[in-house]
Write a protein that holds these residues in place. Structure first.
Motif, mmCIF file in Angstrom:
data_model
loop_
_atom_site.group_PDB
_atom_site.id
_atom_site.type_symbol
_atom_site.label_atom_id
_atom_site.label_comp_id
_atom_site.label_asym_id
_atom_site.label_seq_id
_atom_site.Cartn_x
_atom_site.Cartn_y
_atom_site.Cartn_z
ATOM 1 N N PHE A 233 -19.706 -4.798 1.109
ATOM 2 C CA PHE A 233 -18.450 -4.293 0.528
ATOM 3 C C PHE A 233 -17.717 -5.830 0.357
ATOM 4 C CE2 PHE A 233 -18.917 -0.041 2.884
ATOM 5 C CZ PHE A 233 -19.512 0.221 1.686
ATOM 6 N N ILE B 109 -15.122 3.587 -3.402
ATOM 7 C CA ILE B 109 -15.420 2.252 -3.658
ATOM 8 C C ILE B 109 -16.922 1.721 -3.922
ATOM 9 C CG2 ILE B 109 -13.199 1.375 -2.586
ATOM 10 C CD1 ILE B 109 -14.949 0.586 -0.056
ATOM 11 N N TYR C 123 -12.213 4.595 0.647
ATOM 12 C CA TYR C 123 -11.226 3.830 1.444
ATOM 13 C C TYR C 123 -9.981 4.459 0.473
ATOM 14 C CZ TYR C 123 -8.178 0.359 3.605
ATOM 15 O OH TYR C 123 -6.989 -0.290 4.335
ATOM 16 N N ASP C 124 -8.860 4.995 1.547
ATOM 17 C CA ASP C 124 -7.682 5.188 1.094
ATOM 18 C C ASP C 124 -7.847 6.135 -0.091
ATOM 19 O OD1 ASP C 124 -4.916 5.055 1.295
ATOM 20 O OD2 ASP C 124 -4.758 3.278 -0.051
ATOM 21 N N ARG D 122 -12.038 -7.714 1.597
ATOM 22 C CA ARG D 122 -10.792 -7.015 1.502
ATOM 23 C C ARG D 122 -11.051 -5.735 2.699
ATOM 24 N NH1 ARG D 122 -9.015 -4.770 -3.967
ATOM 25 N NH2 ARG D 122 -7.462 -3.467 -2.608
ATOM 26 N N TYR D 123 -12.239 -5.297 2.824
ATOM 27 C CA TYR D 123 -12.496 -4.114 3.727
ATOM 28 C C TYR D 123 -13.155 -4.242 4.912
ATOM 29 C CZ TYR D 123 -11.770 -1.885 -1.156
ATOM 30 O OH TYR D 123 -11.426 -1.407 -2.226
ATOM 31 N N LYS D 124 -13.186 -5.664 5.373
ATOM 32 C CA LYS D 124 -13.729 -6.041 6.642
ATOM 33 C C LYS D 124 -12.970 -5.321 7.416
ATOM 34 C CE LYS D 124 -15.837 -9.734 6.962
ATOM 35 N NZ LYS D 124 -16.015 -11.439 6.899
ATOM 36 N N LYS E 1 -11.926 -2.424 7.911
ATOM 37 C CA LYS E 1 -11.465 -1.345 7.602
ATOM 38 C C LYS E 1 -12.154 -0.108 7.611
ATOM 39 C CE LYS E 1 -7.970 -3.579 5.425
ATOM 40 N NZ LYS E 1 -6.446 -3.310 5.739
ATOM 41 N N LYS E 2 -11.581 0.976 7.922
ATOM 42 C CA LYS E 2 -12.274 2.467 8.024
ATOM 43 C C LYS E 2 -12.685 2.959 6.997
ATOM 44 C CE LYS E 2 -12.083 6.752 10.407
ATOM 45 N NZ LYS E 2 -13.638 6.577 10.783
ATOM 46 N N ILE E 3 -14.185 2.666 6.607
ATOM 47 C CA ILE E 3 -14.867 3.596 5.496
ATOM 48 C C ILE E 3 -15.230 4.949 5.689
ATOM 49 C CG2 ILE E 3 -16.611 3.279 3.573
ATOM 50 C CD1 ILE E 3 -14.240 1.049 3.455
ATOM 51 N N GLN F 182 -16.668 -1.163 -5.995
ATOM 52 C CA GLN F 182 -16.571 -2.457 -5.724
ATOM 53 C C GLN F 182 -17.787 -2.844 -4.735
ATOM 54 O OE1 GLN F 182 -12.286 -3.295 -4.656
ATOM 55 N NE2 GLN F 182 -12.190 -0.933 -5.141
ATOM 56 N N ASN G 184 0.825 -1.138 0.045
ATOM 57 C CA ASN G 184 -0.010 -0.051 -0.048
ATOM 58 C C ASN G 184 0.867 1.276 -0.046
ATOM 59 O OD1 ASN G 184 -3.014 -0.908 0.817
ATOM 60 N ND2 ASN G 184 -1.625 -2.158 1.968
#
Length: 432
Positions: A357, A420, A415-416, A360-362, A364-366, A313, A117
């Protein structure tokens, strides 16, 4: 500008061009892998294969996720295949190897990939072992670990052949479909896009090969028509070139393509002004910018320019609860049904619900951003057309003020720096 000039410039503006920064990153990672697994510290090019949309060059210019397969020697497979958790152990070893080169970079490993990343994007590294037929054996750490097979080379070759034979039109179509789906805000896998564009091309080879930029509106209409006629019940597709299975849990693209056809049916494709206007609505800011959309207020912000990239996504719903003196709280549909629009001085509570989602976004801070866009003389005279994109949370509150049936509220899940998911609700406000 003419329709031909706009489409030519637009297609050029969304074309994926390799950047030196990313090429150097690929080389550094490859060099480290070749040093460890092949005892060749000077080799920064062999045993690496670009895959995915960026590898097929059907991604758009704002792509920030790159997929590469790094081929490892089979003795490495033998070494880890005997481990109880061989797939996981191998993935962690590759992660540690890359970490020696990028010690200050956020690197994670899960599933089938090592994610490297960077602050401007992501490289997904898949360790693989090349089979005799040029396919790859790759690991999967889920469900106790297993080995799977992928065959991306024929997909890359088919895309290249289609693009060469059509003088570049194939990739133009694939990229325009990506811009469309990202602007409309629905999930449409890249490999499925390329496969369906390929299938469309095979059925309309002469039309595609002989098309000029002035013919792109008609060609896009024909492609939307083709997509709209696909089977809603179909859940498995076969990829171009490789014939690998593509799993698709929903077919939102079919309804969206029907909507696009309906929009295009309302205009005269020989009227350049009408054509440019309708494709501004289909493709959004990236097309409007090229077409010089003078109707947009200068202060209006667009996701394509605010965020690093748009790569839809996932999905979510926006629920709107209306609080109005003298009424119980209701959804927007109640007021539209009984009053044809919302009443002024109503409090609107927008909330994000039913997020879906990828895994991979579990955990994760959205981050959620909101945009409010007003229309009409009341809002214009009050200097309140708005259109800025602001950071918020899962809930956003507004008050109805200006009469118009076309106001809207849009929400972006980010995200990032990458959008998404996105959704939009029309907010019709009547004259109370």
């Amino acid at each position: 500008m003419s329709v031909s000039s706009v489409f030519q410039e637009f297609c050029q503006s969304i074309k994926l061009v390799d950047k030196v920064t990313w090429t150097n990153r690929f080389k550094r990672i490859t060099k480290k892998i070749n040093e460890k697994y092949y005892d060749n510290p000077d080799d920064d090019s062999n045993h690496r294969l670009r895959v995915g949309s960026t590898g097929r060059y059907t991604a758009t210019s704002d792509a920030s996720d790159y997929d590469i397969i790094l081929e490892l020697p089979w003795e490495t497979y033998d070494r880890f295949n005997s481990h109880e958790h061989g797939q996981s152990d191998l993935l962690q070893e590759v992660k540690s190897c890359i970490k020696e080169t990028y010690s200050k970079t956020d690197i994670s490993a899960d599933g089938q990939v090592v994610d490297v990343n960077f602050n401007d994007g992501l490289i997904e590294v898949v360790p693989g072992f090349e089979n005799h037929d040029k396919s790859f054996q790759y690991l999967d750490t889920h469900n106790g670990g297993s080995w799977k097979t992928t065959n991306p080379r024929p997909e890359k070759e088919q895309c290249k052949n289609d693009n060469d034979n059509s003088s570049g039109t194939f990739r133009d179509l694939s990229r325009m479909i990506r811009v469309w789906k990202n602007h409309q805000g629905f999930v449409f896998q890249g490999i499925l896009i390329d496969t369906l564009v390929h299938n469309f091309y095979k059925e309309n080879e002469d039309d595609v090969n002989n098309s000029s930029y002035s013919g792109y509106p008609q060609l896009m209409y024909d492609l939307f028509q083709y997509l709209s006629e696909q089977d809603l019940e179909q859940t498995t597709w076969h990829a171009l070139g490789s014939n690998q299975e593509i799993k698709c849990k929903d077919n939102h693209f079919i309804k969206k393509a029907k909507d696009a056809c309906n929009d295009l049916d309302e205009i005269d494709l020989n009227n350049e002004d009408e054509v440019l206007d309708i494709f501004k609505s289909l493709f959004g800011y990236r097309f409007s910018k090229v077409a010089d959309n003078s109707d947009s207020a200068n202060e209006e912000e667009f996701a394509s320019s605010v965020f690093r990239s748009i790569n839809i996504q996932g999905t979510f719903d926006i629920k709107c609860t209306v609080n109005k003196d003298g009424f119980k709280d209701h959804g927007m549909a109640f007021f539209v049904q009984y009053f044809s629009a919302l009443l002024k001085s109503s409090k609107l509570i927008f909330s994000v619900q039913n997020e879906d989602f990828p895994d991979r976004y579990k955990n994760k801070k959205i981050t959620y951003y909101w945009k409010v866009r007003n229309y009409g003389p009341e809002a214009r005279n009050a200097n309140c057309l708005r259109g800025e994109i602001v950071k918020g949370d899962r809930t956003h509150i507004e008050t109805t003020k200006y009469t118009n049936m076309h106001h809207y509220v849009e929400c972006y899940a980010v995200y990032d720096g990458v959008v998404i998911a996105r959704n939009k609700v029309i907010v019709p406000i009547g004259d109370s």
